[in-house]
Motif scaffolding. Sequence first.
Motif, PDB file in Angstrom:
ATOM      1  N   HIS A   1      36.513  41.136  34.685  1.00 55.30           N
ATOM      2  CA  HIS A   1      37.733  41.934  34.839  1.00 55.30           C
ATOM      3  C   HIS A   1      38.688  41.199  35.774  1.00 55.30           C
ATOM      4  O   HIS A   1      38.280  40.695  36.825  1.00 55.30           O
ATOM      5  CB  HIS A   1      37.379  43.310  35.417  1.00 55.30           C
ATOM      6  CG  HIS A   1      38.470  44.328  35.288  1.00 55.30           C
ATOM      7  ND1 HIS A   1      39.665  44.227  35.940  1.00 55.30           N
ATOM      8  CD2 HIS A   1      38.535  45.491  34.571  1.00 55.30           C
ATOM      9  CE1 HIS A   1      40.428  45.257  35.648  1.00 55.30           C
ATOM     10  NE2 HIS A   1      39.762  46.043  34.806  1.00 55.30           N
ATOM     11  N   PRO A   2      39.978  41.099  35.442  1.00 55.33           N
ATOM     12  CA  PRO A   2      40.910  40.362  36.309  1.00 55.33           C
ATOM     13  C   PRO A   2      41.070  40.962  37.696  1.00 55.33           C
ATOM     14  O   PRO A   2      41.546  40.273  38.609  1.00 55.33           O
ATOM     15  CB  PRO A   2      42.235  40.400  35.529  1.00 55.33           C
ATOM     16  CG  PRO A   2      42.098  41.530  34.572  1.00 55.33           C
ATOM     17  CD  PRO A   2      40.645  41.600  34.224  1.00 55.33           C
ATOM     18  N   HIS A   3      40.667  42.226  37.882  1.00 56.22           N
ATOM     19  CA  HIS A   3      40.752  42.866  39.197  1.00 56.22           C
ATOM     20  C   HIS A   3      39.437  42.816  39.962  1.00 56.22           C
ATOM     21  O   HIS A   3      39.358  43.357  41.074  1.00 56.22           O
ATOM     22  CB  HIS A   3      41.178  44.328  39.046  1.00 56.22           C
ATOM     23  CG  HIS A   3      42.594  44.511  38.595  1.00 56.22           C
ATOM     24  ND1 HIS A   3      43.112  45.745  38.253  1.00 56.22           N
ATOM     25  CD2 HIS A   3      43.605  43.619  38.429  1.00 56.22           C
ATOM     26  CE1 HIS A   3      44.375  45.608  37.895  1.00 56.22           C
ATOM     27  NE2 HIS A   3      44.699  44.322  37.991  1.00 56.22           N
ATOM     28  N   SER A   4      38.422  42.189  39.406  1.00 57.73           N
ATOM     29  CA  SER A   4      37.105  42.195  40.054  1.00 57.73           C
ATOM     30  C   SER A   4      37.119  41.395  41.346  1.00 57.73           C
ATOM     31  O   SER A   4      37.996  40.549  41.588  1.00 57.73           O
ATOM     32  CB  SER A   4      36.051  41.624  39.106  1.00 57.73           C
ATOM     33  OG  SER A   4      36.220  40.217  38.964  1.00 57.73           O
ATOM     34  N   PHE A   5      36.127  41.650  42.165  1.00 60.44           N
ATOM     35  CA  PHE A   5      35.998  40.943  43.442  1.00 60.44           C
ATOM     36  C   PHE A   5      35.913  39.433  43.204  1.00 60.44           C
ATOM     37  O   PHE A   5      36.570  38.643  43.899  1.00 60.44           O
ATOM     38  CB  PHE A   5      34.750  41.444  44.175  1.00 60.44           C
ATOM     39  CG  PHE A   5      34.615  40.936  45.579  1.00 60.44           C
ATOM     40  CD1 PHE A   5      35.299  41.533  46.622  1.00 60.44           C
ATOM     41  CD2 PHE A   5      33.792  39.855  45.861  1.00 60.44           C
ATOM     42  CE1 PHE A   5      35.175  41.054  47.927  1.00 60.44           C
ATOM     43  CE2 PHE A   5      33.663  39.365  47.159  1.00 60.44           C
ATOM     44  CZ  PHE A   5      34.361  39.975  48.194  1.00 60.44           C
ATOM     45  N   LYS A   6      35.142  39.033  42.210  1.00 59.91           N
ATOM     46  CA  LYS A   6      34.991  37.608  41.910  1.00 59.91           C
ATOM     47  C   LYS A   6      36.310  36.994  41.456  1.00 59.91           C
ATOM     48  O   LYS A   6      36.683  35.903  41.900  1.00 59.91           O
ATOM     49  CB  LYS A   6      33.927  37.384  40.838  1.00 59.91           C
ATOM     50  CG  LYS A   6      33.804  35.915  40.416  1.00 59.91           C
ATOM     51  CD  LYS A   6      32.868  35.735  39.256  1.00 59.91           C
ATOM     52  CE  LYS A   6      32.765  34.249  38.855  1.00 59.91           C
ATOM     53  NZ  LYS A   6      34.078  33.710  38.429  1.00 59.91           N
ATOM     54  N   GLN A   7      37.009  37.669  40.555  1.00 58.21           N
ATOM     55  CA  GLN A   7      38.255  37.104  40.039  1.00 58.21           C
ATOM     56  C   GLN A   7      39.325  37.015  41.120  1.00 58.21           C
ATOM     57  O   GLN A   7      40.097  36.047  41.167  1.00 58.21           O
ATOM     58  CB  GLN A   7      38.758  37.924  38.856  1.00 58.21           C
ATOM     59  CG  GLN A   7      37.884  37.840  37.617  1.00 58.21           C
ATOM     60  CD  GLN A   7      37.743  36.416  37.102  1.00 58.21           C
ATOM     61  OE1 GLN A   7      38.632  35.579  37.267  1.00 58.21           O
ATOM     62  NE2 GLN A   7      36.601  36.119  36.496  1.00 58.21           N
ATOM     63  N   GLN A   8      39.386  37.989  41.992  1.00 56.45           N
ATOM     64  CA  GLN A   8      40.368  37.920  43.081  1.00 56.45           C
ATOM     65  C   GLN A   8      40.033  36.785  44.046  1.00 56.45           C
ATOM     66  O   GLN A   8      40.915  36.079  44.522  1.00 56.45           O
ATOM     67  CB  GLN A   8      40.427  39.260  43.816  1.00 56.45           C
ATOM     68  CG  GLN A   8      41.050  40.376  42.998  1.00 56.45           C
ATOM     69  CD  GLN A   8      42.480  40.072  42.586  1.00 56.45           C
ATOM     70  OE1 GLN A   8      43.360  39.861  43.426  1.00 56.45           O
ATOM     71  NE2 GLN A   8      42.719  40.030  41.281  1.00 56.45           N
ATOM     72  N   ALA A   9      38.742  36.591  44.325  1.00 58.58           N
ATOM     73  CA  ALA A   9      38.329  35.471  45.175  1.00 58.58           C
ATOM     74  C   ALA A   9      38.638  34.136  44.512  1.00 58.58           C
ATOM     75  O   ALA A   9      39.002  33.158  45.172  1.00 58.58           O
ATOM     76  CB  ALA A   9      36.838  35.574  45.488  1.00 58.58           C
ATOM     77  N   SER A  10      38.512  34.103  43.187  1.00 60.96           N
ATOM     78  CA  SER A  10      38.700  32.849  42.448  1.00 60.96           C
ATOM     79  C   SER A  10      40.155  32.402  42.393  1.00 60.96           C
ATOM     80  O   SER A  10      40.431  31.242  42.084  1.00 60.96           O
ATOM     81  CB  SER A  10      38.159  33.002  41.023  1.00 60.96           C
ATOM     82  OG  SER A  10      36.754  33.183  41.040  1.00 60.96           O
ATOM     83  N   ILE A  11      41.085  33.295  42.664  1.00 63.60           N
ATOM     84  CA  ILE A  11      42.504  32.904  42.681  1.00 63.60           C
ATOM     85  C   ILE A  11      42.725  31.783  43.681  1.00 63.60           C
ATOM     86  O   ILE A  11      43.372  30.775  43.391  1.00 63.60           O
ATOM     87  CB  ILE A  11      43.392  34.117  43.027  1.00 63.60           C
ATOM     88  CG1 ILE A  11      43.364  35.138  41.888  1.00 63.60           C
ATOM     89  CG2 ILE A  11      44.828  33.672  43.318  1.00 63.60           C
ATOM     90  CD1 ILE A  11      44.052  36.449  42.228  1.00 63.60           C
ATOM     91  N   HIS A  12      42.182  31.944  44.877  1.00 64.27           N
ATOM     92  CA  HIS A  12      42.349  30.926  45.912  1.00 64.27           C
ATOM     93  C   HIS A  12      41.661  29.637  45.502  1.00 64.27           C
ATOM     94  O   HIS A  12      42.195  28.536  45.690  1.00 64.27           O
ATOM     95  CB  HIS A  12      41.790  31.434  47.238  1.00 64.27           C
ATOM     96  CG  HIS A  12      42.318  30.719  48.433  1.00 64.27           C
ATOM     97  ND1 HIS A  12      41.571  29.811  49.157  1.00 64.27           N
ATOM     98  CD2 HIS A  12      43.536  30.764  49.033  1.00 64.27           C
ATOM     99  CE1 HIS A  12      42.299  29.344  50.161  1.00 64.27           C
ATOM    100  NE2 HIS A  12      43.497  29.888  50.109  1.00 64.27           N
TER     101      HIS A  12
END
Length: 601
Positions: A165-176
């Motif tokens: 999911h684009p809002h998941s904890f992993k995906q948000q961390a992966s932005i950086h």
Amino acid sequence: MSSSLLHPLTSPFTTSPSKPNTFKARTNGFRVSCNVKPTNDDNNETQKLILPAYNIVDRRNLLVGLGGLCTAANLSNLSSALADPITAPDITSICKDATSNIKLEGAIRTEKCCPPSLGKTIKPFVFPKGGEKVRMRWPAHKGTKEQVEKYKQAIAAMRALPDEHPHSFKQQASIHCAYCNGGYTQVDSGFPDIDIQIHNSWLFFPFHRWYLYFYERILGTLINDPTFALPYWNWDDPAGMELPEIFLGDESNPLYDVYRDPKHQPPLLVDLAFNGSDKDPDIDQKECNLFAVYRDLVRNASDTKSFFGGEYVAGDEPIKSGDKSIGSVEAGTHTAVHRWVGDSNRPNGEDMGNFYSAGYDPVFYCHHANVDRMWKLWKDFGTPGHVEPTKDDWLNASYVFYDENQDLVRVYNKDSVDTRKLKFDYARSDLGELKWSKSRPPKRNVKSQAATIPLGDVKSLDQVKFPVKLDKIIKFRVKRPAVNRTDDQKAKSKELLLINGIKFSADKFVKFDVFVNDKVNVGTDKFPTPCDPEYAGGFAQVPHSERSKMKMTSAARFGLDELLDDTNTEGDEYAVVALVPRTGTQDLTIEEIKIELVPVV
């Protein structure tokens, strides 16, 4: 990497069954607008050079080819005109594994940082509606019970989402990870083999502001609270210098992260000039921290470039080219906190100590909220010279994020400047009551100084062959452009120490300190501390590298006007500059050192 190797991404997470997750490869090139100043001053039309849309043209080769058609007077203008702002591509269609600065054999987080594709096209950014309530960010050590509980609920909801999911904890961390570790290239600008890097330049502040903007709104959406606001780690205030209590505990706390340095827990205060080693316990850490913030926002931040960092435009390689200068906060307190929190027992310093993993620690967002607050405070003081960059290459640099509605949105630096339009702010502070704003290091007592600085074998710059290697303490005598300047002269221009062409191995934490006109510890290799007036500041970098361990180039700028007054050396013709290696400098070299007067704009 050629564009043919950049792979399309797919995900089962689609929001519209009628819109399949397909990626159509780009086949067109780009248009270059060359804004060369007209020779006729009465002509306001901009001259343009239009390149074929079907052919990707390397601007560097183009410039060489046009050299014979240009006069020496306008060639430099043409070079600047050929630049374009950094433009992030469609992040869901063109992405690659983020392998920069990661020692894969010891990595605990994945280098696969590409976001999922929902088959959506990129939308233009729209400011929040005028009637939307302003989200008021709050100091983490002063949060109310309701604020803390909502924050924990939001992070728990984010952790509960599937990784895809684009809002998941992993995906948000992966932005950086993706933006900082080589996930995206400058393909939309015609440079598919050159990575985008949002650190070590004027992109640092606006990128992270946008990152937090969407992260905050996503968290609010997850708990159905349109007023939800992030906390900020108020490390610039003595009462907030401990790691905030809300992040402590165990894995039952959604704000907890196991990968933090176990030695740096409350009641220990954060070290805002951290160099990889803990300081003498007799040092007043609270006072030292206030001095560090003062240097970052006042003494070493007198002009736009010193605060924001150097220019970085399309075609610049993040490792080898660009304006190669880091801003005062990024090199100072920002990097110090990253490394102080990260687990020093891990080979990559996870989580906070490395860019690829930093987003996995909730402290990261709290820390960067305060970094962003530093930008706002720097501007709010209204000091001459405290203005954002005005060049088009900064204003129109852009990034792509998933917003709170799972839509892809392109945002620009120019739209990040006014927090009121973005509908977020920080807990009100009386600027006159900020303790660091009055924390200029105390003036050195003349009686504690030697009459003169013992030069010994200290060489002047014309006696030194550059580049020089910083594998030991080195000193230089640097001629100043003027002495005994009046207050009026100092108001019109600032005297800066410039250390240029800093080349270092980008796969490790790097830190060296800079001292100027040390008259205290005569005949020894000991120096005053970062709490003392002789300390100009430090140069520090969280790892930036390629798997091939390429060298990275940067620069640093340090204000001297106050330092010279505080060390009783304003009348000295030469400044004695000492560079003291702390960590990671074994193969670091420096190409140039000089002192210049920089006009206040």
